[in-house]
Design a protein around this motif. Structure first.
Motif, short mmCIF file in Angstrom:
data_model
loop_
_atom_site.label_atom_id
_atom_site.label_comp_id
_atom_site.label_asym_id
_atom_site.label_seq_id
_atom_site.Cartn_x
_atom_site.Cartn_y
_atom_site.Cartn_z
N THR A 519 0.80 -1.23 0.00
CA THR A 519 0.00 0.00 0.00
C THR A 519 0.83 1.27 0.00
O THR A 519 0.28 2.36 -0.11
N GLY A 520 2.15 1.12 0.12
CA GLY A 520 2.97 2.32 0.33
C GLY A 520 2.79 2.82 1.75
O GLY A 520 2.05 2.26 2.56
N GLY A 521 3.47 3.89 2.08
CA GLY A 521 3.38 4.46 3.42
C GLY A 521 4.61 5.29 3.74
O GLY A 521 5.65 5.18 3.09
N HIS A 538 -2.95 9.89 6.23
CA HIS A 538 -2.50 9.95 4.84
C HIS A 538 -3.29 8.94 4.02
O HIS A 538 -3.27 7.74 4.32
N LEU A 539 -4.03 9.41 3.01
CA LEU A 539 -4.80 8.50 2.17
C LEU A 539 -3.89 7.87 1.13
O LEU A 539 -3.18 8.58 0.41
N PRO A 540 -3.89 6.56 1.02
CA PRO A 540 -3.01 5.89 0.04
C PRO A 540 -3.37 6.32 -1.39
O PRO A 540 -4.56 6.36 -1.74
N PRO A 541 -2.39 6.65 -2.22
CA PRO A 541 -2.68 7.00 -3.61
C PRO A 541 -3.44 5.92 -4.36
O PRO A 541 -4.25 6.21 -5.24
N GLY A 571 -3.60 0.12 7.11
CA GLY A 571 -4.69 0.36 8.04
C GLY A 571 -5.72 1.32 7.48
O GLY A 571 -6.93 1.09 7.58
N VAL A 572 -5.27 2.40 6.88
CA VAL A 572 -6.19 3.38 6.29
C VAL A 572 -6.95 2.75 5.13
O VAL A 572 -8.16 2.94 4.98
N LEU A 573 -6.24 1.98 4.30
CA LEU A 573 -6.90 1.32 3.16
C LEU A 573 -7.98 0.36 3.64
O LEU A 573 -9.10 0.33 3.09
N LYS A 597 0.16 -1.67 12.60
CA LYS A 597 -0.28 -1.04 11.36
C LYS A 597 -1.47 -1.72 10.70
O LYS A 597 -2.18 -1.10 9.91
N VAL A 598 -1.69 -3.01 11.01
CA VAL A 598 -2.69 -3.77 10.24
C VAL A 598 -3.73 -4.46 11.10
O VAL A 598 -4.94 -4.35 10.83
#
Length: 761
Positions: A519-521, A538-541, A571-573, A597-598
């Motif tokens: 997911t990046g980060g 931060h929203l993942p691109p 987590g955000v995703l 994180k997850v």
């Protein structure tokens, strides 16, 4: 035809200017040509004076737009490593978040720069935050040009900066010193005073209770920070964000308050109007100078001025002249969603002002829907109902509440606490509505299709005799567009540009399966308390890209290992989109990175810790690593192999060379013409014998521009050169996409280079 104030064809000139602006700023040639031909063919050919005036002023505006575009290019400086100059900075432009600072400054050569950097000490931060007046700053840093977006359908930061007159970025900035700016130019002095007042109002509003603070900052001075985005998530979901963009409602309140104040001073109506004409431009600066606020103030100014001069004029003329003036100052206003909606909805209100409240809200939502979908890709079924319900409450309850709280806080702080309790009731109502089912991820329609939807929507209102036919035509267009977006004939393997990190989307034709690998980060660093600042989500691109494709569910999320640049945004995703299953290398479930994180975001999502050769349902890959249970570190990276189109792919996370050699030892027949190079092109991965053995033809490197690690490493690039492997990097290409069809057609696309190639190898 007489060319006086009442009959001059302002509307046609405004429309022509919009089209010419689109040609020069975004090069939409075909659409503009068709619309211009239609405009003259249907409307203007019968009246030669109208043609002459429209063409003449259209040419003038075309020249103005060209000059504006040329001026921006002229003021754009090339990249420079060590740049030092004095900048004029307004106090309300300075923002500090922890040790990070940002502001906009102008040098003596009229270059406008967006400046950013990091503070070294808490004392530096306190000194910067104490600036209350315009200053001249001596700064030193790296000049950078503003890049085009790295990903398809990503927010265009370059266009946004150009709309503000900003031509360059100044990064890694050191503030040497500053002193108060004492201007001899009266206009500059007045602007500095207004910016000082706005900054004072910002500091004052920041003392209010938390929720009231967020509302007051956005509604009174148009100031939105990171806290606003988090607090107003429900507002955004329901499409009510326009209420927090300073526009007609706020100008109405401002004018009403000033009129009441002047009446108490026993001033005449004529004097009051003159003072309003003078004070309204000041509110434009204090309110943040958005396009919607400019439109509202300009229309109010023209209305007052017309009354003062006893000139009869229609609302359409006022709207048209406002558009022309706004385009003259900011040709980019029509490229933003805020500008498009502001002018479109104000145009519609001229014709539907006599409708009932519910019917008017419904009409405005239907017509604005194509623009909303083009920019946000989603729509909530309750948006029309929410606008009908919330707008009266907002104008009659929320606005007076916020104004009363801000006006009395200095005298009675306890009153603000009580008023905030009433505001919380409203805020909870909006949040509750936003959580109800009804969110539709439509996807991004093309520009041409958006124009068709908009034209049919306008025709539905303009020709009531044929309303039934237009209704069915509009419904058919939306249905066909939804099907086309949600069931594509092609599949894709897309390497998302997430900077220094990995994130890859793999989807099959007709969206039969959707898989995301990493997911990046952002990599976090330990900082003292003063340097941390407010935590920003931060929203993942990849999430924005998924929504633009109409994807609201991920079948499988594969997390290669525990490093933050691979799973930091997981987590955000997981909280923003439905995920059926998560796959990780076995043993990683016990790691600290996974736990923090997850794990807390999994909820109903199934978790599968895996080893090589393990089969997972609905996963279009074979798992070829790891072979033993580990801790989720680089050498344990999950490695996936799959065939898409006519090519075999291998994705290896941050797997090191020892792991690569273990793969070719276990799978001697394994081949992959396209490889996601391990560890962002580091020399610790991409072993020469490994790449040669699996017969790689193209190596894809996912890394960040100017990253601290020196990726990709020169040794890796030399290895690729010796093996005659073509390298593709997100640093240079931005998002890299490989499209394929069941029939064997393949096509590569690159975002930053903005072109396509049928074959790369």
């Amino acid at each position: 035809m007489k060319t006086n104030f009442e009959t001059f064809p302002w509307f046609f000139i405004a429309i022509l200017s919009i089209l010419l602006d689109a040609v020069i700023t975004s090069h939409v040639w075909l659409l503009v040509t068709v619309l211009i031909y239609w405009l003259f063919r249907v409307v203007c050919l019968r009246d030669k004076p109208m043609i002459c005036w429209t063409i003449a002023i259209g040419i003038f505006f075309a020249g103005l737009f060209w000059w504006h575009s040329a001026s921006l290019k002229q003021h754009t400086m090339p990249n420079q490593a060590n740049w030092q100059k004095i900048l004029r900075v307004q106090p309300d432009e300075i923002k500090c978040q922890g040790d990070y600072f940002q502001f906009t400054g102008i040098d003596d050569d009229h270059h406008q720069l967006r400046v950013s950097g990091y503070l070294k000490t808490e004392q530096e931060k306190r000194r910067l935050e104490k600036i209350r007046h315009p200053v001249k700053m001596l700064v030193r840093g790296q000049i950078q040009t503003i890049d085009q977006p790295g990903n398809q359908n990503q927010f265009n930061y370059r266009t946004y900066c150009f709309s503000k007159g900003i031509t360059n970025l100044l990064s890694k900035t050191t503030i040497v010193n500053w002193q108060k700016n004492r201007s001899t130019n009266p206009i500059e002095a007045i602007l500095g005073l207004l910016h000082t007042w706005r900054n004072d109002m910002r500091l004052y509003c920041q003392q209010l209770p938390k929720l009231m603070q967020t509302y007051a900052l956005s509604l009174l001075i148009g100031f939105k920070d990171e806290v606003f985005d988090e607090d107003m998530e429900g507002v955004t979901t329901l499409g009510l964000l326009h209420l927090f963009s300073l526009s007609g409602l706020h100008v109405f309140y401002f004018c009403s308050l000033l009129k009441q104040f002047f009446l108490r001073l026993r001033l005449t109506k004529e004097t009051t109007n003159i003072l309003l004409i003078l004070f309204l431009p000041a509110f434009l600066i204090i309110g943040g100078g958005s396009g919607s606020l400019f439109r509202s103030i300009m229309m109010a100014e023209l209305g007052i001025l017309g009354t003062k001069l006893k000139k009869r004029h229609t609302q359409l003329n006022v709207w048209s002249m406002t558009m022309l003036v706004n385009l003259a100052f900011d040709p980019y206003v029509i490229l933003s969603m805020g500008g498009q909606l502001s002018y479109l909805l104000s145009f519609l209100l001229i014709f539907v002002g006599n409708y009932s409240s519910f019917k008017r809200a419904w009409v405005l939502n239907i017509v604005s829907l194509p623009i909303i979908l083009f920019h946000t890709y989603q729509w909530h079924l309750l948006t029309s109902f929410a606008n009908f319900l919330i707008i009266p409450i907002f104008s009659n309850f929320v606005m007076p509440l916020v104004i009363a709280s801000a006006a009395t806080f200095w005298l009675m702080p306890q009153l603000s606490d009580w008023l905030t309790m009433g505001l919380q009731v409203f805020h909870q109502l909006v949040t509750l509505l936003s959580k109800l089912p009804g969110q539709i991820i439509f996807g991004k329609p093309t520009l041409g299709f958006t124009a068709i939807l908009l034209i049919i929507s306008l025709a539905w209102i303009a020709f009531p005799r044929y309303k039934k036919y237009f209704r069915w035509l509009l419904l058919g267009c939306y249905l066909s567009g939804f099907i086309w977006i949600h069931f594509p004939l092609h599949g894709e393997v897309t390497f998302v540009d997430v900077g220094q990190g990995d994130s890859i989307l793999v989807r099959m034709p007709f969206n039969q399966s959707v898989t995301v690998i990493d997911t990046g980060g952002k990599v976090g660093f330990l900082k003292p308390a003063w340097a941390k600042g407010a935590e920003k989500k931060h929203l993942p691109p990849v999430l924005d890209y998924l929504h633009s494709l109409g994807i609201s569910r991920i079948d499988t999320l594969c997390l290669s290992h525990q490093d933050a640049d691979h799973i930091g945004d997981a987590g955000v995703l997981l909280s923003k989109i439905k995920v059926s299953q998560v796959i990780i290398p076995k043993g990683m479930e016990n790691s600290r990175g996974f736990q923090t994180k997850v794990k807390t975001y999994l909820k109903k999502t199934r978790l599968f810790p895996v080893l090589a050769n393990q089969k997972i349902a609905n996963l279009p890959f074979e798992i070829v690593h790891p072979f033993t249970e580990g801790k989720g570190e680089n050498h344990d990276s999950l490695t996936l192999w799959g065939k898409f189109g006519t090519d075999n792919f291998i994705f290896s996370g941050d797997l090191d060379q020892a792991g690569e050699r273990e793969i070719i030892a276990r799978y001697p027949q394994l081949q992959a013409s396209i490889a996601k190079l391990g560890h962002h092109g580091s020399k610790t991965a991409s072993a020469k014998d490994y790449l040669d053995k699996i017969r790689v033809k193209i190596g894809v490197i996912s890394a960040g521009k100017n990253n601290h690690y020196g990726h990709p490493n020169p040794e890796t690039l030399q290895t690729l050169k010796e093996l005659k492997i073509q390298s593709l990097s997100t640093i240079d290409e931005g998002m890299i996409s490989y499209y394929f069809t069941p029939q064997g057609f393949t096509n590569w696309r690159f975002v930053r280079r903005n072109y396509e190639k049928d074959t790369v190898h």
